[in-house]
Structures are given as structure tokens and as C-alpha cells.
Write a protein that holds these residues in place. Structure first.
Motif, PDB file in Angstrom:
ATOM      1  N   THR A  27      -1.841 -11.023  -8.619  1.00 51.99           N
ATOM      2  CA  THR A  27      -2.514 -10.180  -9.600  1.00 51.99           C
ATOM      3  C   THR A  27      -1.422  -9.559 -10.456  1.00 51.99           C
ATOM      4  O   THR A  27      -0.298  -9.350  -9.992  1.00 51.99           O
ATOM      5  CB  THR A  27      -3.379  -9.089  -8.933  1.00 51.99           C
ATOM      6  OG1 THR A  27      -2.562  -8.344  -8.028  1.00 51.99           O
ATOM      7  CG2 THR A  27      -4.548  -9.692  -8.192  1.00 51.99           C
ATOM      8  N   PHE A  28      -1.750  -9.288 -11.700  1.00 52.10           N
ATOM      9  CA  PHE A  28      -0.752  -8.815 -12.653  1.00 52.10           C
ATOM     10  C   PHE A  28      -1.172  -7.479 -13.237  1.00 52.10           C
ATOM     11  O   PHE A  28      -2.362  -7.210 -13.407  1.00 52.10           O
ATOM     12  CB  PHE A  28      -0.588  -9.844 -13.783  1.00 52.10           C
ATOM     13  CG  PHE A  28      -0.065 -11.160 -13.285  1.00 52.10           C
ATOM     14  CD1 PHE A  28       1.295 -11.434 -13.303  1.00 52.10           C
ATOM     15  CD2 PHE A  28      -0.925 -12.125 -12.786  1.00 52.10           C
ATOM     16  CE1 PHE A  28       1.784 -12.639 -12.823  1.00 52.10           C
ATOM     17  CE2 PHE A  28      -0.447 -13.339 -12.306  1.00 52.10           C
ATOM     18  CZ  PHE A  28       0.906 -13.586 -12.329  1.00 52.10           C
ATOM     19  N   ARG A  29      -0.148  -6.660 -13.511  1.00 47.92           N
ATOM     20  CA  ARG A  29      -0.420  -5.369 -14.124  1.00 47.92           C
ATOM     21  C   ARG A  29       0.737  -4.955 -15.016  1.00 47.92           C
ATOM     22  O   ARG A  29       1.866  -5.427 -14.872  1.00 47.92           O
ATOM     23  CB  ARG A  29      -0.694  -4.306 -13.067  1.00 47.92           C
ATOM     24  CG  ARG A  29       0.478  -3.981 -12.172  1.00 47.92           C
ATOM     25  CD  ARG A  29       0.071  -3.006 -11.094  1.00 47.92           C
ATOM     26  NE  ARG A  29       1.218  -2.595 -10.282  1.00 47.92           N
ATOM     27  CZ  ARG A  29       1.167  -1.666  -9.351  1.00 47.92           C
ATOM     28  NH1 ARG A  29       0.033  -1.034  -9.109  1.00 47.92           N
ATOM     29  NH2 ARG A  29       2.235  -1.348  -8.659  1.00 47.92           N
ATOM     30  N   ILE A  30       0.415  -4.050 -15.940  1.00 45.95           N
ATOM     31  CA  ILE A  30       1.418  -3.422 -16.799  1.00 45.95           C
ATOM     32  C   ILE A  30       1.457  -1.954 -16.393  1.00 45.95           C
ATOM     33  O   ILE A  30       0.417  -1.303 -16.299  1.00 45.95           O
ATOM     34  CB  ILE A  30       1.040  -3.540 -18.287  1.00 45.95           C
ATOM     35  CG1 ILE A  30       0.946  -5.000 -18.703  1.00 45.95           C
ATOM     36  CG2 ILE A  30       2.048  -2.793 -19.151  1.00 45.95           C
ATOM     37  CD1 ILE A  30       0.382  -5.206 -20.097  1.00 45.95           C
ATOM     38  N   LEU A  31       2.656  -1.458 -16.131  1.00 40.21           N
ATOM     39  CA  LEU A  31       2.848  -0.051 -15.799  1.00 40.21           C
ATOM     40  C   LEU A  31       3.463   0.638 -17.003  1.00 40.21           C
ATOM     41  O   LEU A  31       4.418   0.128 -17.601  1.00 40.21           O
ATOM     42  CB  LEU A  31       3.749   0.086 -14.576  1.00 40.21           C
ATOM     43  CG  LEU A  31       3.191  -0.548 -13.291  1.00 40.21           C
ATOM     44  CD1 LEU A  31       4.252  -0.592 -12.216  1.00 40.21           C
ATOM     45  CD2 LEU A  31       1.958   0.193 -12.819  1.00 40.21           C
ATOM     46  N   LEU A  32       2.917   1.785 -17.365  1.00 41.30           N
ATOM     47  CA  LEU A  32       3.354   2.518 -18.555  1.00 41.30           C
ATOM     48  C   LEU A  32       3.613   3.971 -18.216  1.00 41.30           C
ATOM     49  O   LEU A  32       2.923   4.540 -17.362  1.00 41.30           O
ATOM     50  CB  LEU A  32       2.257   2.493 -19.623  1.00 41.30           C
ATOM     51  CG  LEU A  32       1.798   1.147 -20.135  1.00 41.30           C
ATOM     52  CD1 LEU A  32       0.421   1.258 -20.730  1.00 41.30           C
ATOM     53  CD2 LEU A  32       2.781   0.652 -21.160  1.00 41.30           C
ATOM     54  N   GLN A  33       4.577   4.559 -18.923  1.00 38.05           N
ATOM     55  CA  GLN A  33       4.789   5.996 -18.815  1.00 38.05           C
ATOM     56  C   GLN A  33       4.984   6.566 -20.203  1.00 38.05           C
ATOM     57  O   GLN A  33       5.861   6.133 -20.944  1.00 38.05           O
ATOM     58  CB  GLN A  33       6.001   6.325 -17.957  1.00 38.05           C
ATOM     59  CG  GLN A  33       6.223   7.820 -17.828  1.00 38.05           C
ATOM     60  CD  GLN A  33       7.440   8.161 -16.992  1.00 38.05           C
ATOM     61  OE1 GLN A  33       8.056   7.302 -16.380  1.00 38.05           O
ATOM     62  NE2 GLN A  33       7.787   9.432 -16.970  1.00 38.05           N
ATOM     63  N   GLY A  34       4.140   7.514 -20.562  1.00 36.72           N
ATOM     64  CA  GLY A  34       4.244   8.248 -21.821  1.00 36.72           C
ATOM     65  C   GLY A  34       4.269   9.723 -21.493  1.00 36.72           C
ATOM     66  O   GLY A  34       3.257  10.272 -21.071  1.00 36.72           O
ATOM     67  N   GLY A  35       5.432  10.365 -21.621  1.00 42.28           N
ATOM     68  CA  GLY A  35       5.563  11.758 -21.196  1.00 42.28           C
ATOM     69  C   GLY A  35       5.386  11.836 -19.692  1.00 42.28           C
ATOM     70  O   GLY A  35       5.988  11.076 -18.941  1.00 42.28           O
ATOM     71  N   SER A  36       4.484  12.708 -19.240  1.00 37.97           N
ATOM     72  CA  SER A  36       4.248  12.848 -17.800  1.00 37.97           C
ATOM     73  C   SER A  36       3.054  12.007 -17.338  1.00 37.97           C
ATOM     74  O   SER A  36       2.678  12.059 -16.177  1.00 37.97           O
ATOM     75  CB  SER A  36       4.004  14.323 -17.466  1.00 37.97           C
ATOM     76  OG  SER A  36       2.846  14.769 -18.142  1.00 37.97           O
ATOM     77  N   VAL A  37       2.474  11.232 -18.253  1.00 34.30           N
ATOM     78  CA  VAL A  37       1.283  10.433 -17.932  1.00 34.30           C
ATOM     79  C   VAL A  37       1.696   8.996 -17.613  1.00 34.30           C
ATOM     80  O   VAL A  37       2.490   8.387 -18.329  1.00 34.30           O
ATOM     81  CB  VAL A  37       0.298  10.434 -19.126  1.00 34.30           C
ATOM     82  CG1 VAL A  37      -0.917   9.556 -18.842  1.00 34.30           C
ATOM     83  CG2 VAL A  37      -0.137  11.853 -19.450  1.00 34.30           C
ATOM     84  N   THR A  38       1.145   8.463 -16.514  1.00 36.57           N
ATOM     85  CA  THR A  38       1.385   7.057 -16.181  1.00 36.57           C
ATOM     86  C   THR A  38       0.065   6.299 -16.240  1.00 36.57           C
ATOM     87  O   THR A  38      -1.002   6.868 -16.020  1.00 36.57           O
ATOM     88  CB  THR A  38       2.008   6.871 -14.785  1.00 36.57           C
ATOM     89  OG1 THR A  38       1.110   7.371 -13.798  1.00 36.57           O
ATOM     90  CG2 THR A  38       3.362   7.556 -14.689  1.00 36.57           C
TER      91      THR A  38
END
Length: 138
Positions: free
Chosen positions: A27-38
Motif C-alpha cells: 500500500t502506498f501513501r504520501i506523508l506531509l508536514q505543513g507547520g505543526s500539521v501532518t
């Protein structure tokens, strides 16, 4: 590019592709972080490959990067949290470029969302960050 996304991560500091499981059953995913939000965005292998190719095509079409302040664009290190502020399965993706700030724009529609409606998630990222993500995703 007008947007009224449900979630706006702004300019992200991290974006990574991840494959979980054994080959053939991943299974595939993209992990993102913008400021303190993931955010954790699940997607199909073909969607990830298409996104990586799309990013490469956008980068090739852009004018040379502007000369100005050097960007503090080193990817943040460390492990990802076990739970995320935002998590959903991707239905549709759209890439763009914001010339005013020289950033790549990504609009993400959740699988169940109306593809004609506003994006579920909106983010911007530097060319370097998106280029690294594209290579990693391939």
C-alpha cells in the motif's frame, strides 16, 4: 489558481512517499508536514507514479529558478508521528505552479469528494522539495 480547500497546509516542510508491505501486496501513501500539521494520504501505486511524472513535467516547463534569498529548503528529519491530523484516500490530484511565489501547488481531492468541487487539501512546496519527492516516489 483559485481554491477553497477544506485543509490548507500552506508551504510544506516535508513530503515523502512510502510503500508499506511486501512487494505485490504493498500500500502506498504520501506523508506531509505543513507547520505543526501532518497528513497521511493513501493512494494507488499508479497514482503515485503519475504524480512523480507530473512533477517532473511541471519542473521541466518552468523558467529558471529566480535568484534571491537562498531557500532554507533542507528537508526536516526525524520520524513521522503514529497518527496524523489529516488522513484520507486520494481520488484525484492536480498540479500547478504559483509564479508569484515560485512554488509548486498540489490540490488533492479525497476519493469520496466531488472532483468538480473544491479540493480536500491544498499545499505548496519548493521546486527542490518536489524534485526530491518525485525521485523518491519513482
Amino acid at each position: 489558481m483559485e481554491h477553497s480547500a477544506q485543509f490548507d497546509l500552506g508551504v510544506v516542510q516535508r513530503i515523502e512517499a512510502e510503500a508499506l508491505g511486501v512487494p505485490g501486496q504493498r500500500t502506498f501513501r504520501i506523508l506531509l508536514q505543513g507547520g505543526s500539521v501532518t497528513a497521511c494520504l493513501w493512494l494507488e501505486k499508479e497514482q503515485l507514479q503519475a504524480l512523480a511524472l507530473g512533477i517532473e513535467q511541471v519542473l521541466l516547463q518552468l523558467p529558471k529558478a529566480r535568484r534571491g534569498e537562498p531557500a532554507d529548503d533542507q528537508p526536516a528529519e526525524g520520524s513521522w508521528p503514529s497518527s496524523h491530523d489529516i488522513e484520507f484516500k486520494i481520488g484525484q490530484l492536480a498540479l500547478g505552479y504559483d509564479e508569484s511565489c515560485d512554488l509548486i501547488v498540489l490540490l488533492v481531492h479525497e476519493l469520496e469528494a466531488d472532483p468538480e468541487g473544491p479540493a480536500t487539501l491544498h499545499l505548496k512546496a519548493t521546486r527542490d522539495l518536489m524534485e526530491r519527492f518525485s525521485h523518491q516516489a519513482q
